[in-house]
Design an enzyme around this catalytic site. Structure first.
Site, mmCIF file in Angstrom:
data_model
loop_
_atom_site.group_PDB
_atom_site.id
_atom_site.type_symbol
_atom_site.label_atom_id
_atom_site.label_comp_id
_atom_site.label_asym_id
_atom_site.label_seq_id
_atom_site.Cartn_x
_atom_site.Cartn_y
_atom_site.Cartn_z
ATOM 1 N N GLN A 122 -18.899 0.102 -20.996
ATOM 2 C CA GLN A 122 -17.792 0.769 -21.423
ATOM 3 C C GLN A 122 -16.623 -0.412 -22.617
ATOM 4 O O GLN A 122 -17.001 -1.793 -22.238
ATOM 5 C CB GLN A 122 -17.544 -0.204 -20.024
ATOM 6 C CG GLN A 122 -15.977 -0.806 -19.302
ATOM 7 C CD GLN A 122 -15.676 -1.149 -18.773
ATOM 8 O OE1 GLN A 122 -17.019 -1.807 -17.978
ATOM 9 N NE2 GLN A 122 -14.461 -1.550 -17.920
ATOM 10 N N GLU A 240 -15.286 -1.666 -10.707
ATOM 11 C CA GLU A 240 -15.764 -2.866 -10.975
ATOM 12 C C GLU A 240 -16.010 -3.562 -10.038
ATOM 13 O O GLU A 240 -16.417 -4.688 -9.652
ATOM 14 C CB GLU A 240 -15.145 -3.304 -12.179
ATOM 15 C CG GLU A 240 -16.195 -4.153 -12.911
ATOM 16 C CD GLU A 240 -15.004 -3.832 -14.401
ATOM 17 O OE1 GLU A 240 -14.397 -3.376 -14.861
ATOM 18 O OE2 GLU A 240 -16.136 -4.780 -14.913
HETATM 19 C C1 FAD Z 1 -18.699 -11.895 -19.791
HETATM 20 C C2 FAD Z 1 -17.234 -10.666 -20.018
HETATM 21 C C3 FAD Z 1 -17.734 -9.199 -20.304
HETATM 22 C C4 FAD Z 1 -17.336 -8.691 -20.595
HETATM 23 N N1 FAD Z 1 -17.424 -6.980 -20.670
HETATM 24 C C5 FAD Z 1 -16.552 -6.639 -21.000
HETATM 25 C C6 FAD Z 1 -16.576 -4.436 -21.417
HETATM 26 O O1 FAD Z 1 -17.893 -4.637 -21.115
HETATM 27 N N2 FAD Z 1 -16.155 -3.262 -21.721
HETATM 28 C C7 FAD Z 1 -14.978 -4.424 -21.871
HETATM 29 O O2 FAD Z 1 -13.598 -3.851 -22.721
HETATM 30 N N3 FAD Z 1 -14.544 -5.750 -22.121
HETATM 31 C C8 FAD Z 1 -14.866 -6.470 -20.983
HETATM 32 N N4 FAD Z 1 -14.361 -7.684 -20.967
HETATM 33 C C9 FAD Z 1 -13.147 -8.566 -21.161
HETATM 34 C C10 FAD Z 1 -12.609 -7.958 -20.135
HETATM 35 O O3 FAD Z 1 -11.957 -7.769 -19.575
HETATM 36 C C11 FAD Z 1 -11.436 -8.999 -20.793
HETATM 37 O O4 FAD Z 1 -11.513 -10.469 -21.802
HETATM 38 C C12 FAD Z 1 -10.034 -8.893 -19.997
HETATM 39 O O5 FAD Z 1 -9.712 -8.363 -20.062
HETATM 40 C C13 FAD Z 1 -9.127 -10.576 -20.637
HETATM 41 O O6 FAD Z 1 -8.771 -10.170 -21.506
HETATM 42 P P1 FAD Z 1 -8.447 -10.518 -23.293
HETATM 43 O O7 FAD Z 1 -9.427 -11.299 -23.120
HETATM 44 O O8 FAD Z 1 -7.933 -9.670 -24.133
HETATM 45 O O9 FAD Z 1 -7.838 -11.948 -22.313
HETATM 46 P P2 FAD Z 1 -5.823 -12.177 -22.649
HETATM 47 O O10 FAD Z 1 -5.275 -10.688 -22.382
HETATM 48 O O11 FAD Z 1 -5.293 -12.172 -24.053
HETATM 49 O O12 FAD Z 1 -6.062 -12.856 -22.145
HETATM 50 C C14 FAD Z 1 -6.042 -14.774 -22.305
HETATM 51 C C15 FAD Z 1 -4.922 -15.273 -21.364
HETATM 52 O O13 FAD Z 1 -3.669 -14.685 -20.797
HETATM 53 C C16 FAD Z 1 -3.887 -14.882 -19.659
HETATM 54 N N5 FAD Z 1 -2.611 -13.379 -19.596
HETATM 55 C C17 FAD Z 1 -2.720 -12.433 -20.532
HETATM 56 N N6 FAD Z 1 -1.111 -11.737 -20.042
HETATM 57 C C18 FAD Z 1 -0.859 -12.392 -18.753
HETATM 58 C C19 FAD Z 1 -0.124 -11.925 -18.101
HETATM 59 N N7 FAD Z 1 0.971 -11.193 -18.161
HETATM 60 N N8 FAD Z 1 0.565 -12.698 -16.676
HETATM 61 C C20 FAD Z 1 -0.274 -13.991 -16.854
HETATM 62 N N9 FAD Z 1 -0.718 -14.136 -17.789
HETATM 63 C C21 FAD Z 1 -1.530 -13.870 -18.394
HETATM 64 C C22 FAD Z 1 -5.194 -14.226 -18.142
HETATM 65 O O14 FAD Z 1 -5.138 -14.324 -17.529
HETATM 66 C C23 FAD Z 1 -5.846 -14.967 -20.208
HETATM 67 O O15 FAD Z 1 -6.031 -16.435 -19.121
HETATM 68 C C24 FAD Z 1 -15.587 -8.603 -21.489
HETATM 69 C C25 FAD Z 1 -15.273 -10.335 -20.625
HETATM 70 C C26 FAD Z 1 -16.201 -11.017 -20.506
HETATM 71 C C27 FAD Z 1 -15.784 -12.861 -20.261
#
Ligand code: FAD
Length: 376
Positions: A122, A240
């Site tokens: 994905q 999911e």
């Molecule tokens: C084990 C694992 C598997 C994954 N597998 C996939 C996959 O197969 N495909 C895929 O596409 N993605 C995948 N992901 C990615 C996952 O979907 C993202 O890590 C997640 O959506 C958070 O995005 P980010 O890491 O960019 O963090 P960010 O969006 O940068 O967030 C960083 C922090 O800020 C907080 N935050 C951000 N915006 C706000 C807001 N508006 N209000 C309050 N708090 C906020 C978040 O809660 C977080 O604590 C995976 C992640 C992990 C850990």
């Protein structure tokens, strides 16, 4: 087939075929070993028919309620025959293909995923796009021979094993935000794709960076219409957080039982055990009602964020309890079982991130379910 009949038949078949389904590795095994075992279990359950129940006949299924799929994953996870994280891709991506791919493409591809002949991934998140998915930048440009895709994805689980990817690309202007996104079903062996695995803190290369350099994707590989990618994503995410999480509950139930069986005398606080058990049953109860809503044909949406918050909370609570009861095993044990506990403890920290972070789920609950507005 009705649920009771399915349950009895499957349980008997799993008992009779335990040797056929058993993993060839000890403990958690490497991810390569887990992936090989997953294919083995999917192939055997598909060929025996069990994996085909709960899926439409048009895509190689045998029909019947989605509850049958829910029970299959539950039974496999409870017997430690599948790790629910890597198994979940089936529950997450197959429904999307059924709803949005052309009927011919879905009929051709979905059976390969169900049977474990293929792995899919994905491709949503990018280096600057996670929670704010509408800002994604990986570009799709229309040409005579299809979409030309250039850009980068990250955290793409199992990409290094995948033959296909459900990919979101920006086909409109940057300002078009969620309206300018298109979903594509991409063959991972297309020229121009580079996959670089990333090691997580639990020591497993579970996800990857994926680079696209002028990758040509035929128009027939669009999921839905041009610009409909946001709808595809919004329909995929509840999957999911539904059946896949029911399977996770069975896995957590199994681990809780193992902690209680293995913890040294006096190492567990009975009040804490009670709290964790209560959290687990609260989540199961919530997820059970979600399974019945799917069974009733309801379209799932923002309310599945509640399921996600609950499962992440209980997953971390179960493994915190493991840290109390099996501290030596988790910190310094060097046998395969200790390595599994350590790996699962560390991975449980990701539960509040993957599939949408805990903060984002709470925002969705506050804004969309409780109507608390945007000024939080
Ligand atoms: C084990 C694992 C598997 C994954 N597998 C996939 C996959 O197969 N495909 C895929 O596409 N993605 C995948 N992901 C990615 C996952 O979907 C993202 O890590 C997640 O959506 C958070 O995005 P980010 O890491 O960019 O963090 P960010 O969006 O940068 O967030 C960083 C922090 O800020 C907080 N935050 C951000 N915006 C706000 C807001 N508006 N209000 C309050 N708090 C906020 C978040 O809660 C977080 O604590 C995976 C992640 C992990 C850990």
């Amino acid at each position: 087939m009705e649920l009771e009949e399915f349950r009895e038949g499957l349980d008997a078949w799993l008992d009779a075929n335990a040797a056929l389904l058993a993993a060839h590795h000890e403990g958690a095994g490497t991810l390569d070993e887990q992936m090989a075992h997953l294919s083995q279990v999917k192939r055997e359950t598909f060929d025996a028919g069990w994996m085909r129940y709960g899926w439409p006949t048009e895509v190689g299924g045998l029909g019947g309620s989605t509850l049958l799929r829910a029970y299959l994953g539950e039974a496999l996870a409870a017997r430690d025959l599948v790790e629910p994280g890597i198994y979940s891709m089936t529950e997450v991506l197959a429904p999307t293909m059924i709803d949005y791919a052309s009927p011919e493409l879905a009929a051709q591809m979905v059976p390969r995923l169900l049977r474990g002949d293929e792995t899919w991934c994905q491709g949503f998140s990018e280096p600057d796009t996670g929670s704010n998915l509408a800002s994604l930048a990986c570009r799709g440009v229309r040409s005579d021979d299809g979409w030309h895709v250039t850009g980068q994805k990250v955290w793409t689980s199992l990409a290094q094993y995948a033959q296909r990817c459900v990919l979101l690309v920006r086909t409109g202007t940057v300002e078009s935000a969620h309206r300018g996104i298109t979903a594509l079903f991409v063959d991972m062996d297309t020229p121009g794709i580079t996959v670089r695995p990333i090691e997580t803190m639990h020591g497993v290369e579970e996800f990857s960076e994926v680079f696209f350099d002028d990758v040509v994707v035929p128009f027939g590989r669009m999921l839905g219409e041009e610009g409909q990618g946001w709808a595809v994503a919004m329909d995929l995410l509840p999957f999911e957080r539904s059946t896949a999480l029911w399977h996770r509950a069975a896995f957590l139930h199994q681990r809780l039982r193992q902690i209680l069986d293995s913890a040294g005398p006096g190492t567990l606080d009975p009040v804490r055990v009670g709290e964790v058990t209560q959290l687990l049953y609260a989540f199961r109860s919530r997820s059970r009602s979600t399974q019945y809503r799917l069974h009733d044909g309801e379209r799932l949406g923002a309310e599945t964020s509640i399921d996600k918050v609950l499962v992440a909370t209980v997953e971390q609570a179960v493994f915190d309890l493991a840290e109390d009861g099996l501290a030596e095993s988790i910190t310094i044990g060097d046998d395969p079982l200790s390595a599994r506990w350590r790996s699962e403890f560390l991975y449980s920290r990701a539960a509040t991130i993957y599939g949408g972070s805990a903060e984002i789920q709470r925002n969705i609950i506050a804004r969309r379910l409780l109507d608390l507005g945007n000024d939080l």
